[in-house]
Design a protein around this motif. Structure first.
Motif, mmCIF file in Angstrom:
data_model
loop_
_atom_site.group_PDB
_atom_site.id
_atom_site.type_symbol
_atom_site.label_atom_id
_atom_site.label_comp_id
_atom_site.label_asym_id
_atom_site.label_seq_id
_atom_site.Cartn_x
_atom_site.Cartn_y
_atom_site.Cartn_z
ATOM 1 N N GLY A 108 41.832 66.093 110.643
ATOM 2 C CA GLY A 108 42.001 66.766 109.359
ATOM 3 C C GLY A 108 40.825 66.675 108.424
ATOM 4 N N TYR A 109 39.652 66.291 108.928
ATOM 5 C CA TYR A 109 38.471 66.132 108.084
ATOM 6 C C TYR A 109 37.345 67.066 108.532
ATOM 7 N N ASP A 110 36.779 67.774 107.548
ATOM 8 C CA ASP A 110 35.540 68.488 107.807
ATOM 9 C C ASP A 110 34.392 67.488 107.761
ATOM 10 N N SER A 111 33.186 67.928 108.127
ATOM 11 C CA SER A 111 32.036 67.023 108.102
ATOM 12 C C SER A 111 30.882 67.668 107.353
ATOM 13 N N THR A 112 30.022 66.817 106.824
ATOM 14 C CA THR A 112 28.790 67.266 106.179
ATOM 15 C C THR A 112 27.630 66.594 106.886
ATOM 16 N N GLU A 113 26.429 67.073 106.612
ATOM 17 C CA GLU A 113 25.237 66.487 107.225
ATOM 18 C C GLU A 113 24.194 66.216 106.167
ATOM 19 N N GLU A 114 23.428 65.137 106.352
ATOM 20 C CA GLU A 114 22.296 64.844 105.489
ATOM 21 C C GLU A 114 21.046 64.756 106.354
ATOM 22 N N ILE A 115 19.936 65.098 105.754
ATOM 23 C CA ILE A 115 18.651 65.005 106.449
ATOM 24 C C ILE A 115 18.052 63.640 106.161
ATOM 25 N N ILE A 116 17.736 62.907 107.213
ATOM 26 C CA ILE A 116 17.108 61.602 107.039
ATOM 27 C C ILE A 116 15.773 61.577 107.764
ATOM 28 N N SER A 117 14.857 60.834 107.208
ATOM 29 C CA SER A 117 13.516 60.794 107.763
ATOM 30 C C SER A 117 13.446 59.903 108.993
ATOM 31 N N ASP A 118 12.547 60.262 109.890
ATOM 32 C CA ASP A 118 12.254 59.407 111.042
ATOM 33 C C ASP A 118 11.558 58.150 110.532
ATOM 34 N N GLN A 119 12.174 56.981 110.771
ATOM 35 C CA GLN A 119 11.673 55.747 110.178
ATOM 36 C C GLN A 119 10.776 54.932 111.110
ATOM 37 N N THR A 120 10.240 55.549 112.155
ATOM 38 C CA THR A 120 9.312 54.826 113.004
ATOM 39 C C THR A 120 7.913 54.911 112.415
#
Length: 220
Positions: A108-120
């Motif tokens: 019963g839950y939709d989802s959202t997305e966030e952009i995260i930086s490559d931390q290497t």
């Protein structure tokens, strides 16, 4: 710098209409209650109850005007309690079924997305070249861009190029550069002698490996 996406459970909001939240909470509550995970299933009853409370408050809210004033407060409180229960259950859904938007939707839950930086950390700087600048005591430092680099640190020595302790940071115009062919200003005692350069790429994860020494030239 390369980026990748990370999904999160999409939370309910008190800004949604009570009618919309009622439908959402009843749907999610039933699906949560039927889940095989005991923690998730137990949370489903609370979400369903909140949907019931919104429905009850909505009915009362449509009665006489005087009663509606009281019912509106109850409706707000019921909607807020539902939002909190729905979001708390969603946090458990995301923790117990991590990075699984398909399962979240089933519950019963939709989802959202966030952009995260490559931390290497960045790659090693390669193909360095040193040349005389257009002005006295000025040198042009050229090198290939390093993957994942946000900025570059430049160090110079007039001593043994293999002795890291002999290098000093370039202070002018700055130790950090976003360009890959910056013009640097040298101290007086670093002109008219053979100098060597090392360049290190940097990002929020830290410094990459320094370049091999390059230059071996005299800058006037």
């Amino acid at each position: 710098m390369p980026k990748h996406k990370k999904a999160h459970v999409k939370k309910a909001s008190i800004r949604n209409s009570p009618e919309d939240n009622e439908v959402k909470f009843h749907s999610a509550g039933a699906k949560l209650s039927a889940d095989s995970n005991a923690t998730i299933a137990a949370l489903g009853a609370g979400v369903t109850t909140c949907g019931d409370d919104i429905h009850t408050a909505s009915v009362k809210n449509k009665t006489a005007h005087d009663e509606a004033i009281v019912a509106t407060g109850k409706l707000h409180d019921a909607n807020l309690a539902g939002v909190n229960a729905y979001n708390a259950a969603g946090a458990n859904v995301e923790e117990i079924y991590p990075n699984n938007p398909t399962k979240w939707k089933d519950l019963g839950y939709d989802s959202t997305e966030e952009i995260i930086s490559d931390q290497t950390i960045p790659e090693k700087v390669m193909n360095g070249h040193l040349a005389q600048g257009a002005f006295p005591k000025q040198a042009i430092v050229q090198y290939d861009a390093a993957d994942r680099a946000d900025e570059y640190y430049i160090d110079v020595t007039k001593g043994d190029p293999m002795d890291d302790s002999k290098y000093i940071p370039v202070k002018s115009p700055s130790r950090s550069f976003t360009k890959i062919n910056p013009a640097i200003n040298l101290p007086d005692d670093y002109t008219k002698v053979v100098i060597w350069i090392k360049v290190t790429a940097h990002n929020t994860a830290g410094d990459g490996p320094p370049s091999d020494p390059f230059g071996g030239k005299i800058i006037q």
